[in-house]
Design an enzyme around this catalytic site. Structure first.
Site, mmCIF file in Angstrom:
data_model
loop_
_atom_site.group_PDB
_atom_site.id
_atom_site.type_symbol
_atom_site.label_atom_id
_atom_site.label_comp_id
_atom_site.label_asym_id
_atom_site.label_seq_id
_atom_site.Cartn_x
_atom_site.Cartn_y
_atom_site.Cartn_z
ATOM 1 N N SER A 60 -16.092 -6.102 1.557
ATOM 2 C CA SER A 60 -15.859 -5.575 0.210
ATOM 3 C C SER A 60 -14.359 -5.454 -0.069
ATOM 4 C CB SER A 60 -16.540 -4.202 0.105
ATOM 5 O OG SER A 60 -16.419 -3.668 -1.180
ATOM 6 N N ASN A 82 -7.028 -12.038 7.048
ATOM 7 C CA ASN A 82 -6.120 -10.902 7.116
ATOM 8 C C ASN A 82 -5.040 -11.238 8.142
ATOM 9 O OD1 ASN A 82 -5.022 -8.322 8.070
ATOM 10 N ND2 ASN A 82 -6.565 -7.411 6.725
ATOM 11 N N ASP A 93 -5.148 -0.568 8.329
ATOM 12 C CA ASP A 93 -5.401 -1.631 7.350
ATOM 13 C C ASP A 93 -5.930 -1.090 6.043
ATOM 14 O OD1 ASP A 93 -5.397 -4.607 6.976
ATOM 15 O OD2 ASP A 93 -7.492 -4.188 6.504
ATOM 16 N N CYS A 145 -6.778 -5.920 -3.345
ATOM 17 C CA CYS A 145 -7.381 -7.238 -3.537
ATOM 18 C C CYS A 145 -8.206 -7.276 -4.822
ATOM 19 C CB CYS A 145 -8.217 -7.608 -2.325
ATOM 20 S SG CYS A 145 -7.194 -7.772 -0.837
ATOM 21 N N GLU A 172 -8.105 -11.845 1.074
ATOM 22 C CA GLU A 172 -8.180 -12.360 -0.287
ATOM 23 C C GLU A 172 -6.803 -12.773 -0.793
ATOM 24 O OE1 GLU A 172 -11.339 -9.079 0.140
ATOM 25 O OE2 GLU A 172 -9.298 -9.443 0.819
ATOM 26 N N CYS A 209 -10.715 -4.337 -1.132
ATOM 27 C CA CYS A 209 -10.008 -3.071 -1.313
ATOM 28 C C CYS A 209 -9.413 -2.998 -2.726
ATOM 29 C CB CYS A 209 -8.914 -2.932 -0.259
ATOM 30 S SG CYS A 209 -7.507 -4.040 -0.549
ATOM 31 N N HIS A 246 -3.810 -9.209 3.067
ATOM 32 C CA HIS A 246 -5.250 -9.155 3.309
ATOM 33 C C HIS A 246 -5.833 -10.549 3.113
ATOM 34 C CE1 HIS A 246 -6.017 -4.573 2.581
ATOM 35 N NE2 HIS A 246 -5.154 -4.797 3.563
#
Length: 149
Positions: A77, A39, A142, A82, A52, A79, A50
């Site tokens: 996990s 991130n 975030d 992503c 990912e 979002c 982010h």
């Protein structure tokens, strides 16, 4: 923690050392890491960077069939944003370090046939709990939430 989640964890810690949010990710194809990221919203002043997204960016352009053979590892996990990228590129498998401190769009991913492996690694859970307690304003920013709202 396997080698790929360990690499994602190392990315998360790098992000934290840079003053950002400790979430890391790696994209794996044919047993090799082809993209890694963390991130970088704070570091780059980005609304979308982010972990990912950073890992996908750092992997560069891939042929559609390559994404369809890949696995993305993420310490937290994913979002909605992503998860959308995972669906867009038809990445079939996501390994999630933990979903206790934040539950992303896992149901959406599952409903679209993405295989999810949730580890709920105690070290990753504690890392996020500590960060959220230390910097709640940054964390809620975030994930698109407002503490006062």
């Amino acid at each position: 923690m396997d080698e790929f989640m360990q690499a994602a964890y190392e990315e998360a810690m790098q992000g934290y050392r840079e003053g950002g949010i400790p979430i890391g990710s790696v994209l794996v194809l044919d047993g090799k890491i082809i993209g890694r990221g963390h991130n970088r919203r704070v570091q780059r002043g980005s609304p979308v960077l982010h972990a990912e997204m950073d890992a996908l960016e750092n992997a560069g352009r891939l042929a559609p069939e390559e994404y369809r053979r890949a696995t993305i590892y993420t310490t937290l996990s994913p979002c909605d944003m992503c998860s959308g990228a995972i669906l867009l590129y038809k990445i079939p498998r996501v390994v999630i370090g933990e979903n206790q401190t934040f539950l992303g769009a896992e149901e959406l991913l599952k409903s679209r046939g993405v295989e999810l492996v949730v580890l709920n690694d105690p070290q990753l859970i504690q890392m996020m709990k500590d960060f959220i307690a230390e910097k709640p304003d940054l964390w809620y920013e975030d994930i698109g939430h407002c503490i006062e709202c």
